[in-house]
Enzyme design. Structure first.
Site, short mmCIF file in Angstrom:
data_model
loop_
_atom_site.label_atom_id
_atom_site.label_comp_id
_atom_site.label_asym_id
_atom_site.label_seq_id
_atom_site.Cartn_x
_atom_site.Cartn_y
_atom_site.Cartn_z
N GLY A 1 0.80 -1.22 0.00
CA GLY A 1 0.00 0.00 0.00
C GLY A 1 0.83 1.27 0.00
O GLY A 1 2.02 1.23 -0.32
N HIS B 1 2.21 4.38 -5.13
CA HIS B 1 2.78 5.46 -5.92
C HIS B 1 2.90 4.97 -7.37
O HIS B 1 2.52 3.83 -7.69
CB HIS B 1 4.13 5.89 -5.34
CG HIS B 1 5.09 4.76 -5.10
ND1 HIS B 1 5.58 3.98 -6.11
CD2 HIS B 1 5.60 4.25 -3.95
CE1 HIS B 1 6.40 3.06 -5.62
NE2 HIS B 1 6.42 3.19 -4.30
N GLU B 2 3.44 5.81 -8.22
CA GLU B 2 3.52 5.48 -9.65
C GLU B 2 4.32 4.20 -9.91
O GLU B 2 4.08 3.52 -10.90
CB GLU B 2 4.14 6.64 -10.44
CG GLU B 2 3.18 7.78 -10.72
CD GLU B 2 2.05 7.38 -11.68
OE1 GLU B 2 2.31 6.70 -12.68
OE2 GLU B 2 0.89 7.76 -11.40
N HIS C 1 4.27 1.44 -8.08
CA HIS C 1 3.30 0.36 -7.94
C HIS C 1 2.36 0.33 -9.16
O HIS C 1 2.03 -0.73 -9.69
CB HIS C 1 2.44 0.56 -6.70
CG HIS C 1 3.16 0.51 -5.40
ND1 HIS C 1 3.27 1.59 -4.55
CD2 HIS C 1 3.82 -0.51 -4.76
CE1 HIS C 1 3.94 1.25 -3.46
NE2 HIS C 1 4.30 -0.01 -3.57
N GLN D 1 7.66 -9.19 8.10
CA GLN D 1 8.89 -8.85 7.39
C GLN D 1 9.59 -7.62 7.96
O GLN D 1 10.61 -7.19 7.43
CB GLN D 1 8.64 -8.68 5.89
CG GLN D 1 7.92 -7.41 5.49
CD GLN D 1 7.62 -7.38 4.00
OE1 GLN D 1 6.84 -8.19 3.50
NE2 GLN D 1 8.26 -6.48 3.27
N GLN E 1 12.12 -4.20 -9.82
CA GLN E 1 13.58 -4.31 -9.74
C GLN E 1 14.14 -3.50 -8.57
O GLN E 1 15.21 -3.78 -8.06
CB GLN E 1 14.22 -3.81 -11.04
CG GLN E 1 15.74 -3.98 -11.03
CD GLN E 1 16.44 -3.15 -12.08
OE1 GLN E 1 15.97 -3.06 -13.21
NE2 GLN E 1 17.55 -2.54 -11.72
N ASP F 1 13.44 -3.62 -5.62
CA ASP F 1 13.74 -4.57 -4.55
C ASP F 1 14.38 -5.80 -5.19
O ASP F 1 13.79 -6.88 -5.25
CB ASP F 1 12.45 -4.91 -3.80
CG ASP F 1 11.85 -3.68 -3.15
OD1 ASP F 1 12.35 -3.27 -2.10
OD2 ASP F 1 10.92 -3.09 -3.73
N SER G 1 9.29 5.31 -3.62
CA SER G 1 9.15 4.38 -2.51
C SER G 1 8.12 4.94 -1.54
O SER G 1 8.06 6.16 -1.34
CB SER G 1 10.50 4.23 -1.80
OG SER G 1 10.31 3.62 -0.53
P1 AMP Z 1 6.03 -2.49 -1.56
O1 AMP Z 1 4.66 -1.92 -1.43
O2 AMP Z 1 7.12 -1.55 -1.19
O3 AMP Z 1 6.15 -3.85 -0.92
O4 AMP Z 1 6.25 -2.73 -3.12
C1 AMP Z 1 5.35 -3.54 -3.85
C2 AMP Z 1 5.98 -3.84 -5.19
O5 AMP Z 1 6.23 -2.60 -5.88
C3 AMP Z 1 7.33 -4.54 -5.06
O6 AMP Z 1 7.41 -5.54 -6.07
C4 AMP Z 1 8.31 -3.42 -5.30
O7 AMP Z 1 9.55 -3.85 -5.83
C5 AMP Z 1 7.55 -2.58 -6.33
N1 AMP Z 1 8.07 -1.22 -6.34
C6 AMP Z 1 8.28 -0.42 -5.27
N2 AMP Z 1 8.84 0.76 -5.66
C7 AMP Z 1 8.98 0.68 -7.01
C8 AMP Z 1 9.49 1.57 -8.01
N3 AMP Z 1 9.98 2.75 -7.69
N4 AMP Z 1 9.49 1.16 -9.30
C9 AMP Z 1 9.00 -0.06 -9.63
N5 AMP Z 1 8.48 -0.94 -8.73
C10 AMP Z 1 8.48 -0.58 -7.44
#
Ligand code: AMP
Length: 280
Positions: A31, A34-35, A37, A61, A150, A152, A187
């Site tokens: 959640g 952002h762009e 996601h 985690q 990528q 992560d 992020s």
């Molecule tokens: P998170 O909500 O941080 O767990 O991220 C969910 C998914 O979005 C994960 O697969 C992340 O790698 C991906 N993600 C997060 N930030 C970015 C970004 N700046 N560009 C592309 N994918 C992202």
């Protein structure tokens, strides 16, 4: 878009689609969308299969309870964004739904060295928690394709390892990192940066590009020291900046010719950021 909150709702909504021969495209998130996601969601939409996007801040985690406590939440806005992007199902389960037997049983996913190096070293138990939530989410959603970022990088490798260990066959799609115009990787944690730290945060990406642009010609140790010094001078508390094998993330002493990845993590203004670039 249908909002699903429980495992039984997920089964009644998703099983008929899958059983009718339509694979599901799955985008797991925590959640505060952002762009970055949304880029994953758009990529998933390109499959023309129904997209399931999960929003679950996975307590298992977080090795730092303070990090978990202040993780940003913006559910209403997230759901509106997902609806606008044409997501078919938003899955927002409670912790009880995901972990009916509690959050912290013994975890022992065979992730090998990936569990202990780089992010694994600085966030003990993190990837065990990631593996645990992904096993559970995959068991509920049972997608045909999975979309991850990528940004992560190590997490992507962990999930590929988990898929092979669980013998789950699906299409894994790693999507490129989306950035702010100044280079900072998007992020959810960026929302927590104070204005001073936000203005310095792009230096993490700059340091990675600076390293990448020199790594073919100069000794990596020397470059790393200079890059780390620059980051420290900007106010970063650097956890690591490493050149590593692209497949297993084993740190490398110098550029060896094949594509490699340079990864970095550090805190600025108390907020931990990670990023990476491909070299070669
Ligand atoms: P998170 O909500 O941080 O767990 O991220 C969910 C998914 O979005 C994960 O697969 C992340 O790698 C991906 N993600 C997060 N930030 C970015 C970004 N700046 N560009 C592309 N994918 C992202």
């Amino acid at each position: 878009m249908l909002l699903i909150n429980t495992v039984s709702e997920a089964r009644s909504a998703l099983d008929p689609i899958r059983n009718g021969g339509q694979p599901l495209a799955f985008v797991p998130t925590m959640g505060a969308l952002h762009e970055g996601h949304l880029a994953l969601v758009r990529r998933a939409r390109e499959t023309h299969h129904p997209v399931v996007c999960s929003i679950f801040v996975n307590p298992a985690q977080f090795n730092d309870p303070e990090d978990f406590r202040r993780y940003p939440v913006s559910l209403d806005q997230d759901l509106a964004l997902l609806e606008r992007e044409g997501v078919a199902f938003a899955f927002h389960p409670s912790t009880q739904e995901i972990y009916p037997d509690g959050i912290r049983p013994e975890l022992d996913y065979p992730l090998g060295r990936l569990d202990h190096i780089l992010e694994g070293k600085y966030r003990p138990g993190h990837f065990q928690g990631v593996a645990r939530v992904m096993e559970r989410l995959l068991e509920i959603v049972r997608p045909g394709s999975l979309f991850m970022g990528q940004k992560d990088y190590q997490q992507c490798l962990v999930i590929k390892k988990l898929l092979s260990w669980l013998q789950i066959s699906l299409e894994f799609i790693q999507c490129p990192t989306l950035r702010e115009p100044d280079g900072l990787a998007l992020s959810s944690r960026n929302l927590l940066l104070d204005p001073g730290s936000r203005s310095k945060a792009p230096q993490l990406y700059e340091a990675l590009c600076w390293t990448r642009d020199r790594v073919r010609r100069l000794s990596f140790t020397q470059i790393r020291n200079r890059a780390v010094q620059r980051l420290q001078a900007a106010g970063f508390q650097v956890d690591y900046l490493e050149l590593a094998d692209r497949e297993n993330l084993e740190p490398l002493p110098r550029f060896l010719g094949s594509p490699m990845v340079i990864l970095a993590a550090g805190k600025i203004g108390g907020i931990r950021l990670i990023d990476n670039v491909i070299a070669g």
